[in-house]
Write a protein that holds these residues in place. Structure first.
Motif, PDB file in Angstrom:
ATOM      1  N   GLY A  33     -63.748  54.609  67.577  1.00 41.47           N
ATOM      2  CA  GLY A  33     -65.080  56.675  67.683  1.00 41.47           C
ATOM      3  C   GLY A  33     -65.884  56.597  66.314  1.00 41.47           C
ATOM      4  N   ARG A  34     -66.802  56.511  66.536  1.00 38.74           N
ATOM      5  CA  ARG A  34     -67.988  56.679  65.571  1.00 38.74           C
ATOM      6  C   ARG A  34     -68.368  58.251  65.646  1.00 38.74           C
ATOM      7  NH1 ARG A  34     -70.992  51.502  65.454  1.00 38.74           N
ATOM      8  NH2 ARG A  34     -70.924  51.796  67.205  1.00 38.74           N
ATOM      9  N   LEU A  35     -68.937  58.376  63.762  1.00 34.80           N
ATOM     10  CA  LEU A  35     -69.387  59.567  63.767  1.00 34.80           C
ATOM     11  C   LEU A  35     -70.929  59.103  62.487  1.00 34.80           C
ATOM     12  CD1 LEU A  35     -70.447  62.668  64.127  1.00 34.80           C
ATOM     13  CD2 LEU A  35     -69.029  62.759  62.264  1.00 34.80           C
ATOM     14  N   VAL A  36     -72.106  59.078  63.395  1.00 30.87           N
ATOM     15  CA  VAL A  36     -73.599  58.632  62.818  1.00 30.87           C
ATOM     16  C   VAL A  36     -74.048  60.096  62.760  1.00 30.87           C
ATOM     17  CG1 VAL A  36     -75.472  57.651  62.179  1.00 30.87           C
ATOM     18  CG2 VAL A  36     -72.820  56.494  63.607  1.00 30.87           C
ATOM     19  N   LEU A  37     -74.625  60.265  60.933  1.00 34.38           N
ATOM     20  CA  LEU A  37     -75.229  61.261  61.298  1.00 34.38           C
ATOM     21  C   LEU A  37     -76.387  61.122  61.080  1.00 34.38           C
ATOM     22  CD1 LEU A  37     -73.211  63.409  57.788  1.00 34.38           C
ATOM     23  CD2 LEU A  37     -72.941  63.542  60.500  1.00 34.38           C
ATOM     24  N   CYS A  38     -77.968  61.987  60.674  1.00 35.51           N
ATOM     25  CA  CYS A  38     -79.279  61.945  60.657  1.00 35.51           C
ATOM     26  C   CYS A  38     -79.746  62.931  60.293  1.00 35.51           C
ATOM     27  CB  CYS A  38     -79.888  61.302  61.787  1.00 35.51           C
ATOM     28  SG  CYS A  38     -81.351  61.933  62.412  1.00 35.51           S
ATOM     29  N   SER A  39     -80.541  63.111  59.190  1.00 34.84           N
ATOM     30  CA  SER A  39     -80.989  64.470  58.671  1.00 34.84           C
ATOM     31  C   SER A  39     -82.155  63.311  58.151  1.00 34.84           C
ATOM     32  CB  SER A  39     -80.262  64.752  57.682  1.00 34.84           C
ATOM     33  OG  SER A  39     -81.052  66.143  56.574  1.00 34.84           O
ATOM     34  N   GLN A  40     -83.316  64.520  57.919  1.00 31.28           N
ATOM     35  CA  GLN A  40     -84.461  64.393  57.062  1.00 31.28           C
ATOM     36  C   GLN A  40     -84.695  65.298  56.327  1.00 31.28           C
ATOM     37  OE1 GLN A  40     -87.561  64.525  60.182  1.00 31.28           O
ATOM     38  NE2 GLN A  40     -87.673  62.080  60.815  1.00 31.28           N
ATOM     39  N   ASN A  41     -83.816  65.902  56.075  1.00 35.15           N
ATOM     40  CA  ASN A  41     -84.315  67.594  54.492  1.00 35.15           C
ATOM     41  C   ASN A  41     -83.636  66.696  53.621  1.00 35.15           C
ATOM     42  OD1 ASN A  41     -83.136  69.784  53.656  1.00 35.15           O
ATOM     43  ND2 ASN A  41     -84.140  70.747  55.413  1.00 35.15           N
ATOM     44  N   HIS A  42     -84.358  66.821  52.477  1.00 32.42           N
ATOM     45  CA  HIS A  42     -84.143  66.363  50.941  1.00 32.42           C
ATOM     46  C   HIS A  42     -82.598  67.457  50.669  1.00 32.42           C
ATOM     47  CE1 HIS A  42     -84.153  64.288  46.708  1.00 32.42           C
ATOM     48  NE2 HIS A  42     -84.415  66.283  46.515  1.00 32.42           N
ATOM     49  N   GLN A  43     -82.566  68.618  50.968  1.00 26.15           N
ATOM     50  CA  GLN A  43     -81.324  69.402  50.104  1.00 26.15           C
ATOM     51  C   GLN A  43     -80.437  69.324  51.003  1.00 26.15           C
ATOM     52  OE1 GLN A  43     -83.915  73.079  50.252  1.00 26.15           O
ATOM     53  NE2 GLN A  43     -83.943  73.282  48.097  1.00 26.15           N
ATOM     54  N   VAL A  44     -79.960  69.139  51.877  1.00 20.42           N
ATOM     55  CA  VAL A  44     -78.884  68.604  52.549  1.00 20.42           C
ATOM     56  C   VAL A  44     -78.931  66.762  52.856  1.00 20.42           C
ATOM     57  CG1 VAL A  44     -78.532  68.064  55.392  1.00 20.42           C
ATOM     58  CG2 VAL A  44     -80.316  70.490  55.043  1.00 20.42           C
ATOM     59  N   ARG A  45     -79.584  66.264  52.936  1.00 19.76           N
ATOM     60  CA  ARG A  45     -79.331  64.747  52.452  1.00 19.76           C
ATOM     61  C   ARG A  45     -78.793  64.240  50.864  1.00 19.76           C
ATOM     62  NH1 ARG A  45     -80.984  60.968  55.064  1.00 19.76           N
ATOM     63  NH2 ARG A  45     -80.747  59.803  53.908  1.00 19.76           N
ATOM     64  N   ARG A  46     -79.761  65.265  50.398  1.00 19.83           N
ATOM     65  CA  ARG A  46     -78.992  65.319  49.030  1.00 19.83           C
ATOM     66  C   ARG A  46     -77.670  65.977  48.560  1.00 19.83           C
ATOM     67  NH1 ARG A  46     -78.986  68.676  44.741  1.00 19.83           N
ATOM     68  NH2 ARG A  46     -79.301  67.455  42.049  1.00 19.83           N
ATOM     69  N   LEU A  47     -77.370  67.335  49.193  1.00 20.49           N
ATOM     70  CA  LEU A  47     -75.649  67.146  49.205  1.00 20.49           C
ATOM     71  C   LEU A  47     -74.712  66.127  49.523  1.00 20.49           C
ATOM     72  CD1 LEU A  47     -74.017  69.863  48.169  1.00 20.49           C
ATOM     73  CD2 LEU A  47     -74.798  70.736  50.174  1.00 20.49           C
ATOM     74  N   LEU A  48     -75.541  66.137  50.670  1.00 18.75           N
ATOM     75  CA  LEU A  48     -74.031  64.679  51.116  1.00 18.75           C
ATOM     76  C   LEU A  48     -73.399  63.844  50.681  1.00 18.75           C
ATOM     77  CD1 LEU A  48     -75.558  65.596  55.290  1.00 18.75           C
ATOM     78  CD2 LEU A  48     -73.275  65.848  54.757  1.00 18.75           C
TER      79      LEU A  48
END
Length: 134
Positions: A95-110
């Motif tokens: 099983g795999r979980l992949v994330l996708c985000s373009q939001n700079h603040q969300v990406r930075r926090l992750l």
């Protein structure tokens, strides 16, 4: 009144929280989050993730492109989901979980919290889906 602020203050309100799940070709569950993912809204996402993770060989793409904010509750939920897939698959990576985000603040926090170093993250939805389709 010299120096008094006479301008209008725009009301700033977050996008209403919404989470949608859709089944895509290849058995991929795509879960899309919009709005703020925090302690008040995390239970809504948790329900959708629980459905998607019911299969130990689940392929899940969590689309955070419309997510404007994420707090520690949201991050913990994502990490627990990833750990559940890893545990259920016996560490074999079925099983795999992949994330996708373009939001700079969300990406930075992750990135700051180390999530990005453990869970694959892409800026574009197509790239995340391509990874799951392998």
């Amino acid at each position: 009144m010299a120096g008094a602020f006479c301008g209008r203050i725009a009301s700033v309100s977050p996008t209403p929280f919404d989470v949608q799940q859709e089944q895509l070709d290849g058995g991929i569950s795509a879960i899309t989050v919009r709005g703020e993912l925090d302690m008040n809204t995390a239970p809504l996402l948790e329900r959708e993730l629980a459905q998607a993770l019911a299969d130990s060989a689940a392929l899940v793409m969590l689309d955070l492109c419309g997510c404007e904010f994420i707090d520690s509750t949201g991050i913990a939920l994502i990490v627990r989901s990833w750990q559940q897939l890893d545990r259920d698959a016996g560490g074999e990576g079925e099983g795999r979980l992949v994330l996708c985000s373009q939001n700079h603040q969300v990406r930075r926090l992750l990135k700051i919290t180390g999530v990005e170093s453990s869970i694959s993250m892409h800026e574009q939805r197509d790239a995340a889906l391509a990874e799951l389709r392998g």
